[in-house]
Design an enzyme around this catalytic site. Structure first.
Site: not given
Length: 414
Positions: A9, A111-112
DNA sequence: TCTGGGGTCCTAGGACCC
DNA sequence: TCTGGGGTCCTAGGACCC
């Protein structure tokens, strides 16, 4: 052998990526070190906080609140606009590094990522996590948290522990100690509505939720109640899905208008402008649409939606937009309009369509025209060809979607 | 809470079929 | 005209995620 899953993350993703882009383009201030946020444009009523720096958290600034409210909390707050194409590049660069550690990666959002690291032992997993975290920091300039467990849920919960730049584990036996004391709203899939309802049942921590009777939760919340009960006990059997194996169920675009619109024609034009970005995306994905729906938000923030299933699937801009405008006329109650959206569902693969569709020469002509328009815009830019209705119109010719053209220049390693 | 935009899934009711 | 049950599809709205 047990599964080992990582959840990676990016810390304050949008803000970190803006900060790095600024530094690479001659700015000396690192946004991450001061109270700062990435936010929309209040003039066009898109003004909310999309991401915040760690120093801005001290002022109580929250993602999703208005810029106005954020500025009240911290008058010296630095506000920067989103740079979506930079984010896409940063995300791709990160995934490239992750691929060196595992072939099985699921991009959960920009973003993960989830990674299947089951070839490792628990001890070597921590080493690998530290290694990839440090490599991302050194090579790309931003930090990540890595959560490690035997499943996706607990890995994701683990990556949410102390930030930034940390590796955390959350194995089943660590759940009572590390997860149960947390407030119930920290649980994945427990949002504000459910938190309120749970509070009335005296359930305020994840531990309370884990200890509540699953049958009682099922009675109250149906399937969803059973799911969050399992999650609170660390039970989840989902697997890491490789890219390309997940197919798109629907797509949509929507936009908040700069001021409330009160006339039909302007609303139709907005729907057309949304279609001009949405339908080419559909064609790019090689899909056809069966169900068109529109969404209206009034000035008083109430919303309505209406959908209609077409007699055959289509990817024609004019046909789909005609359907959207018809829906608008049917549902609109003359209230001032604040927000308009279109979404497509029941997507079909283009290559298995009925060939007879093309025997209709008008349909074939429209199809060719769409292809030519897509090509001209691709080669000469979106503005090279716009609908006559947008000339001298206050409505933008394109709405929604990711606006990339302002940011085509990215140098260095991002 | 004066609140963006892109998604996913679930639910409840109704239509329609056998 | 009313009574059943099961299955499937459609629709509007609401919850959640990032």
């Amino acid at each position: 052998m047990e599964n080992i899953i990582f959840h990676v993350d990016v810390n304050s993703a949008y803000l970190s990526w803006n900060a790095i882009w600024d530094l690479q383009h001659g700015k000396t201030l690192d946004l991450r070190t001061v109270p700062s946020i990435v936010g929309g444009d209040p003039e066009s009523r898109h003004g909310i906080v999309l991401a915040k720096s760690i120093p801005s958290k001290k002022y109580g600034i929250k993602t999703g609140e208005t810029l106005f409210s954020a500025l009240m909390k911290c008058p010296e707050l630095k506000i920067v606009p989103p740079r979506y194409s930079v984010y896409l590049k940063a995300s791709d660069a990160m995934v490239e590094i992750l691929r060196e550690y595992s072939p099985l990666i699921e991009r959960y959002s920009i973003d993960e990522c989830f990674m299947d690291m089951s070839h490792l032992t628990r001890e070597s997993a921590v080493e690998a996590a530290l290694s990839l975290k440090n490599r991302i920091h050194e090579e790309l300039g931003f930090t990540v948290n890595v959560g490690i467990s035997t499943g996706k849920l607990l890995a994701k919960m683990a990556s949410d522990f102390r930030k930034p730049d940390q590796v955390h584990t959350l194995y089943q036996e660590e759940v009572p100690k590390k997860m149960w004391p947390l407030p119930v709203q920290d649980m994945f899939m427990v949002g504000s509505r459910t938190t309120e309802k749970l509070k009335k049942m005296n359930i305020t921590t994840i531990g309370d939720l884990a200890k509540a009777d699953p049958r009682f939760l099922h009675e109250k919340f149906k399937k969803y109640g059973y799911m969050i009960s399992c999650y609170a006990r660390g039970i989840d059997s989902s697997t890491v899905k490789n890219e390309g194996t997940v197919d798109m169920k629907g797509m949509g675009n929507s936009t908040t208008l700069p001021f409330d619109f009160t006339d039909r024609i302007s609303c139709h034009n907005v729907l057309l402008s949304i279609g001009e970005t949405l339908v080419p995306r559909l064609r790019e994905a090689g899909k056809l649409v069966k169900t068109v729906s529109i969404h209206i938000r009034s000035s008083d923030f109430t919303s309505f939606s209406m959908q209609k299933t077409l007699p055959f699937a289509s990817d024609s801009t004019s046909l789909l937009m005609a359907a959207a405008c018809e829906l608008f006329d049917e549902i609109w109650n003359e209230e001032p309009v604040r927000h308009l959206g279109i979404s497509f569902s029941q997507l079909k693969e283009k290559d298995i369509q009925q060939l007879s569709f093309f025997k209709d020469s008008r349909a074939e002509k429209m199809n060719r025209m769409d292809q030519v328009i897509d090509m001209v815009r691709k080669n000469f830019g979106d503005d090279s060809l716009i609908r006559a209705t947008f000339i001298n119109s206050p409505v933008k010719a394109f709405s929604g979607g990711v606006v990339e053209k302002d940011y085509i220049f990215m140098n260095s390693h991002l």
